[in-house]
Design a protein around this motif. Structure first.
Motif, short mmCIF file in Angstrom:
data_model
loop_
_atom_site.label_atom_id
_atom_site.label_comp_id
_atom_site.label_asym_id
_atom_site.label_seq_id
_atom_site.Cartn_x
_atom_site.Cartn_y
_atom_site.Cartn_z
N GLN A 272 0.82 -1.20 0.00
CA GLN A 272 0.00 0.00 0.00
C GLN A 272 0.86 1.26 0.00
O GLN A 272 0.56 2.24 -0.70
CB GLN A 272 -0.93 0.00 1.21
N LYS A 273 1.95 1.23 0.76
CA LYS A 273 2.87 2.37 0.79
C LYS A 273 3.45 2.63 -0.59
O LYS A 273 3.50 3.79 -1.05
CB LYS A 273 3.99 2.09 1.79
N GLU B 226 0.77 4.04 -2.97
CA GLU B 226 0.50 5.46 -2.72
C GLU B 226 1.58 6.34 -3.33
O GLU B 226 1.28 7.40 -3.90
CB GLU B 226 0.37 5.70 -1.21
N GLU C 239 1.00 6.28 -7.19
CA GLU C 239 -0.18 7.05 -7.58
C GLU C 239 0.03 8.55 -7.38
O GLU C 239 -0.58 9.37 -8.08
CB GLU C 239 -1.40 6.58 -6.79
N SER C 240 0.89 8.93 -6.44
CA SER C 240 1.14 10.34 -6.19
C SER C 240 1.98 10.99 -7.28
O SER C 240 2.08 12.22 -7.35
CB SER C 240 1.86 10.51 -4.85
#
Length: 255
Positions: free
Chosen positions: A239-240, A243, A246-247
């Motif tokens: 998940q990290k 993120e 996606e950023s």
């Protein structure tokens, strides 16, 4: 210089997804983390890869066999049984995928592909971690010190091999304990072909006896990396990484 990627383990700590595919094929931003690793090496000009597969190895083979289907627009003309590939998103990679066995250990997997690597230095890393290490500086460091092995040292508390270092020379190599928060083995290694003399067979774990012996002989060097490094052992770590991707600020994206 060839890049060898360990991609044959079971990935039991992220079994929510690895029960369906090898861990290196778990996706970040619709592409396997293996692809991210290869794109990173390729951005430095390393385009020849040897993938050490094992668990569900056919998934890796099928991905590259159908690479155009995964990464390009396709027109299927069913009347004429023809397929047209549009905006061909190809890579200049040469990829060798070797089934190194279901239960083979890391050192054994490397030993099995000796014939594909040949008598030359090579890069080696794990198929579940990304970073922003300077590969040009890593290669130069390895060539200048003249030792058999160089591993990238990441300063982060993780469940990896712990290193005792003095002026770049790794004095000892051991598994971590609960109190460790020291330099760890972050992968992204450079190895000379003499490494094969330290690998005895399928049960050889690269991170144990071979590394310990190299350290005892003064043949194991550490390249310190204080930048970004992250493996993907758990859903939380995945998940990290998701993120970050996606950023648009993923530190490993340099293509």
């Amino acid at each position: 210089m060839k890049v060898v990627i360990l991609a044959g383990g079971f990935g039991t700590r992220i079994s929510e997804e690895s029960q369906y595919k090898p861990k290196p094929m778990i996706e970040l931003g619709e592409q396997p983390i293996l692809w991210h690793i290869m794109k990173y090496y390729s951005s430095y000009g390393y385009d020849e890869f040897i993938i050490l597969a094992g668990y569900k190895q056919y998934v890796i083979k099928e991905y590259f066999a159908d690479y155009f289907l995964h990464n390009s627009d396709i027109t299927f003309d069913l009347a004429t049984n023809k397929m047209t590939v549009h905006n061909n998103n190809s890579e200049k990679w040469k990829v060798t995928i070797v089934d190194t066995g279901l239960h083979t250990m890391t050192g054994g997997r490397v030993k099995r592909v000796q014939e594909y690597i040949g008598n030359e230095p090579f890069m080696l890393t794990y198929g579940d971690g990304v970073c922003d290490v300077d590969l040009d500086a890593l290669k130069k460091y390895h060539e200048e010190h003249g030792k058999i092995a160089t591993i990238t040292m990441a300063s982060i508390a993780q469940q990896k091999g712990v290193l005792d270092v003095s002026k770049g020379v790794i004095k000892s190599f051991r598994e971590k304990d609960d109190m460790d928060g020291a330099l760890i083995n972050g992968g992204f290694m450079v190895l000379n072909p003499e490494i094969f003399d330290y690998l005895e067979g399928d049960k050889t774990i690269l991170e144990k006896e071979p590394m310990r012996k190299l350290a005892a002989e003064g043949q194991l060097m550490g390249f310190r990396h204080d930048g970004f490094w992250q493996c993907m052992d758990t859903q939380r770590e995945k998940q990290k990484l998701e993120e970050l991707w996606e950023s648009g600020q993923a530190p490993w994206k340099r293509w």
